[in-house]
Motif scaffolding. Sequence first.
Motif, PDB file in Angstrom:
ATOM      1  N   ASP A 196      43.562 -38.144-110.872  1.00 60.69           N
ATOM      2  CA  ASP A 196      43.678 -37.307-112.065  1.00 60.69           C
ATOM      3  C   ASP A 196      42.557 -36.275-112.029  1.00 60.69           C
ATOM      4  OD1 ASP A 196      43.833 -36.136-114.560  1.00 60.69           O
ATOM      5  OD2 ASP A 196      44.278 -38.010-115.606  1.00 60.69           O
ATOM      6  N   VAL A 197      42.875 -35.101-111.489  1.00 60.28           N
ATOM      7  CA  VAL A 197      41.867 -34.045-111.352  1.00 60.28           C
ATOM      8  C   VAL A 197      41.419 -33.557-112.722  1.00 60.28           C
ATOM      9  CG1 VAL A 197      41.457 -31.713-110.477  1.00 60.28           C
ATOM     10  CG2 VAL A 197      42.727 -33.363-109.088  1.00 60.28           C
ATOM     11  N   ALA A 198      42.352 -33.413-113.651  1.00 62.15           N
ATOM     12  CA  ALA A 198      42.007 -32.922-114.987  1.00 62.15           C
ATOM     13  C   ALA A 198      40.996 -33.829-115.666  1.00 62.15           C
ATOM     14  CB  ALA A 198      43.268 -32.800-115.837  1.00 62.15           C
ATOM     15  N   ALA A 199      41.201 -35.126-115.566  1.00 59.15           N
ATOM     16  CA  ALA A 199      40.267 -36.068-116.192  1.00 59.15           C
ATOM     17  C   ALA A 199      38.910 -36.026-115.522  1.00 59.15           C
ATOM     18  CB  ALA A 199      40.845 -37.480-116.139  1.00 59.15           C
ATOM     19  N   ALA A 200      38.886 -35.873-114.194  1.00 56.27           N
ATOM     20  CA  ALA A 200      37.613 -35.817-113.479  1.00 56.27           C
ATOM     21  C   ALA A 200      36.822 -34.568-113.844  1.00 56.27           C
ATOM     22  CB  ALA A 200      37.859 -35.867-111.972  1.00 56.27           C
ATOM     23  N   VAL A 201      37.508 -33.453-114.048  1.00 54.19           N
ATOM     24  CA  VAL A 201      36.825 -32.205-114.389  1.00 54.19           C
ATOM     25  C   VAL A 201      36.333 -32.237-115.828  1.00 54.19           C
ATOM     26  CG1 VAL A 201      37.148 -29.710-114.689  1.00 54.19           C
ATOM     27  CG2 VAL A 201      38.097 -30.869-112.681  1.00 54.19           C
ATOM     28  N   GLY A 202      37.139 -32.778-116.740  1.00 55.07           N
ATOM     29  CA  GLY A 202      36.729 -32.868-118.131  1.00 55.07           C
ATOM     30  C   GLY A 202      37.241 -31.722-118.979  1.00 55.07           C
ATOM     31  N   PRO A 203      36.615 -31.457-120.123  1.00 55.27           N
ATOM     32  CA  PRO A 203      37.150 -30.506-121.105  1.00 55.27           C
ATOM     33  C   PRO A 203      37.227 -29.060-120.624  1.00 55.27           C
ATOM     34  CG  PRO A 203      34.953 -31.248-121.736  1.00 55.27           C
ATOM     35  CD  PRO A 203      35.391 -32.125-120.621  1.00 55.27           C
ATOM     36  N   ASP A 204      36.523 -28.704-119.566  1.00 55.25           N
ATOM     37  CA  ASP A 204      36.608 -27.338-119.059  1.00 55.25           C
ATOM     38  C   ASP A 204      37.853 -27.094-118.203  1.00 55.25           C
ATOM     39  OD1 ASP A 204      34.295 -26.539-120.321  1.00 55.25           O
ATOM     40  OD2 ASP A 204      33.004 -26.944-118.592  1.00 55.25           O
TER      41      ASP A 204
ATOM     42  N   LEU B 270      50.206 -28.870-111.438  1.00 51.46           N
ATOM     43  CA  LEU B 270      49.234 -27.973-112.060  1.00 51.46           C
ATOM     44  C   LEU B 270      48.655 -28.537-113.349  1.00 51.46           C
ATOM     45  CD1 LEU B 270      51.191 -24.713-111.331  1.00 51.46           C
ATOM     46  CD2 LEU B 270      48.753 -24.945-110.847  1.00 51.46           C
ATOM     47  N   ASN B 271      49.378 -29.429-114.005  1.00 50.63           N
ATOM     48  CA  ASN B 271      48.853 -30.017-115.234  1.00 50.63           C
ATOM     49  C   ASN B 271      47.763 -31.042-114.986  1.00 50.63           C
ATOM     50  OD1 ASN B 271      50.414 -28.445-116.933  1.00 50.63           O
ATOM     51  ND2 ASN B 271      52.113 -29.890-116.955  1.00 50.63           N
ATOM     52  N   GLY B 272      47.493 -31.394-113.710  1.00 50.49           N
ATOM     53  CA  GLY B 272      46.273 -32.139-113.459  1.00 50.49           C
ATOM     54  C   GLY B 272      46.310 -33.308-112.512  1.00 50.49           C
ATOM     55  N   THR B 273      47.488 -33.798-112.110  1.00 53.49           N
ATOM     56  CA  THR B 273      47.546 -35.036-111.335  1.00 53.49           C
ATOM     57  C   THR B 273      47.991 -34.782-109.899  1.00 53.49           C
ATOM     58  OG1 THR B 273      48.076 -36.306-113.330  1.00 53.49           O
ATOM     59  CG2 THR B 273      48.571 -37.343-111.217  1.00 53.49           C
ATOM     60  N   LEU B 274      47.320 -35.451-108.955  1.00 51.54           N
ATOM     61  CA  LEU B 274      47.749 -35.480-107.568  1.00 51.54           C
ATOM     62  C   LEU B 274      48.564 -36.749-107.365  1.00 51.54           C
ATOM     63  CD1 LEU B 274      47.682 -34.367-104.675  1.00 51.54           C
ATOM     64  CD2 LEU B 274      45.551 -35.655-104.318  1.00 51.54           C
ATOM     65  N   HIS B 275      49.855 -36.578-107.012  1.00 46.85           N
ATOM     66  CA  HIS B 275      50.761 -37.700-106.804  1.00 46.85           C
ATOM     67  C   HIS B 275      50.935 -37.981-105.322  1.00 46.85           C
ATOM     68  CE1 HIS B 275      52.166 -37.743-111.025  1.00 46.85           C
ATOM     69  NE2 HIS B 275      52.091 -36.424-110.953  1.00 46.85           N
ATOM     70  N   PHE B 276      51.075 -39.257-104.990  1.00 43.32           N
ATOM     71  CA  PHE B 276      51.499 -39.678-103.663  1.00 43.32           C
ATOM     72  C   PHE B 276      52.937 -40.187-103.760  1.00 43.32           C
ATOM     73  CE2 PHE B 276      47.378 -40.743-101.119  1.00 43.32           C
ATOM     74  CZ  PHE B 276      47.036 -39.400-101.156  1.00 43.32           C
ATOM     75  N   LEU B 277      53.739 -39.864-102.739  1.00 39.93           N
ATOM     76  CA  LEU B 277      55.114 -40.330-102.650  1.00 39.93           C
ATOM     77  C   LEU B 277      55.292 -41.097-101.355  1.00 39.93           C
ATOM     78  CD1 LEU B 277      55.219 -37.626-104.450  1.00 39.93           C
ATOM     79  CD2 LEU B 277      57.611 -37.495-103.783  1.00 39.93           C
ATOM     80  N   ASP B 278      56.118 -42.155-101.394  1.00 40.02           N
ATOM     81  CA  ASP B 278      56.461 -42.831-100.154  1.00 40.02           C
ATOM     82  C   ASP B 278      57.704 -42.178 -99.557  1.00 40.02           C
ATOM     83  OD1 ASP B 278      58.726 -43.860-101.478  1.00 40.02           O
ATOM     84  OD2 ASP B 278      57.757 -45.774-101.911  1.00 40.02           O
ATOM     85  N   ARG B 279      58.162 -42.687 -98.419  1.00 39.18           N
ATOM     86  CA  ARG B 279      59.279 -42.064 -97.715  1.00 39.18           C
ATOM     87  C   ARG B 279      60.597 -42.203 -98.466  1.00 39.18           C
ATOM     88  NH1 ARG B 279      58.197 -37.978 -94.399  1.00 39.18           N
ATOM     89  NH2 ARG B 279      56.639 -38.507 -92.825  1.00 39.18           N
ATOM     90  N   ALA B 280      60.639 -43.086 -99.465  1.00 38.80           N
ATOM     91  CA  ALA B 280      61.839 -43.227-100.274  1.00 38.80           C
ATOM     92  C   ALA B 280      61.806 -42.325-101.500  1.00 38.80           C
ATOM     93  CB  ALA B 280      62.019 -44.679-100.697  1.00 38.80           C
ATOM     94  N   GLY B 281      60.687 -41.622-101.700  1.00 44.73           N
ATOM     95  CA  GLY B 281      60.574 -40.713-102.838  1.00 44.73           C
ATOM     96  C   GLY B 281      59.924 -41.309-104.068  1.00 44.73           C
TER      97      GLY B 281
END
Length: 490
Positions: free
Chosen positions: A111-119, A93-104
């Motif tokens: 970075d969704v927050a950075a793409a959206v900007g100050p709003d 929720l703080n802004g980042t979409l993470h990818f994980l591999d099968r080992a975790g």
Amino acid sequence: MPKPRRALLAIAAGALLAALVAPSAQARVETPIADPLPDPTPSRQALVLTEFATLPKSESVPPPTDARLKRWARVNYLGEVPDRSGRLFVPDLNGTLHFLDRAGASRPYLDVAAAVGPDFWSHQGLGSGFGFAAFHPAFARNGIFYTAHTEGRSALTTRTPDLPSPTGARLHSVITEWTADDPAARTFAGSRREVLRLGFANTYHNIQEIGFNPNATPLSREYGLLYVAVGDGAAGAGGTVPQDLAVPQGKILRIDPAGTDGPGGKYGVPRSNPFATDPPGAGTLGEIYAYGLRNPHRISWDTQGTRQMFTGHIGEHRIDSVYEVRPGDNFGWSNREGPFTYRKADNPTCGVFPLPEDDQRYGYTYPVAAFDHTPRADRPCGDSGNALIGGFVYRGREIPALQGKYVYAEGVGGRIFASDVRDMRRGRPMATTYQLPLVDAATGAATTMRDLAGHARVDLRFGTDRAGALYVLSKANGRVWKVTDVVTAP
């Protein structure tokens, strides 16, 4: 407002459930029900949890003043990218979409927050920030996925919601379509466009989830249609927003992101939606799939059996529920809380009451599973500290003992429940809620989510992969556990 259409089957089912739930006329009283539902039944089966991953620490910007938002990482879900790569994804929720591999092992993908900007807004409201991600089932070919996030500040005056929203909205929820130049890339590069923007009266209960029906095949009308679980914007108990078919708040919506007949040509309204073909002037939104909701927290589909759709629902004070969802359903909020009457007026304890004798005429849809909670004696109408988190029907192959169980939770304290999906049928007595003990795979000892999370406030969420495995997440320490076995309860 004219009475919405109801299927005769729904009316008959409502009448049957009223007979099952409501006491006799002679037993009726006009005082709240002291103990609405039985306590969850202790299960003889325990879930074995194996630690799988720890997400990076994150913070809201600016720092929140609400202690409930001061978490290690506000991880909100786990799913699998539909490209046969085995990659898992986790939105924070703080802004980042993470990818994980099968080992975790994790890495930031977008970075969704950075793409959206100050709003971008994540520091106020429990569900604010980058709430969810949903990958198009053909992502491997088209690179398309969708996100839901919240915006405030200048967006409230410079951007206009696509559907009716309250005057002076305090928050916008936005669905964005992203198209990756290379779907197999380790990090996102590509384009984006806004699909849908909704306004909300408060910073709570906004868009809770977006998702595709995993049972839809490429040749079906359901394929590529996006479901949107929308809260009521904390409009208040006794309000009419969830029952108003002219507004999107307090509803489950269904849209076609590839269509063009919606506002501004940004999406389409499926003709198979229950109100899509209503005549002009009927006062209904064609995007609505189901309604009468306060805070729908997670939607999912059984991938076998009857392919039912379920939603978890966070109640106001006493009842948290699981509903089976069908097009046109009205779940009753804020006239009903679970399978009981809710009244704002003359209700100083915020309790629930028996259903009226003529309840069937309203056509409400009632839960297939539920649990209650006892409010604080000093603040009966305050936050009870409970929240039902919807989960999944387990259909994996690794744990036969869990087959056909719908697993869900009370997310704040971290209690995990299960109900037999074969018993979760509308118009029948609600399925038994079993509370599942937990075992730590590392020690083999009985444990609790509070112990595993290291905090009294667990903030539990669920996830699943394409093989049907079940995962448990905690915002308290940003960790992910995989359910690896079921054993006899210690």
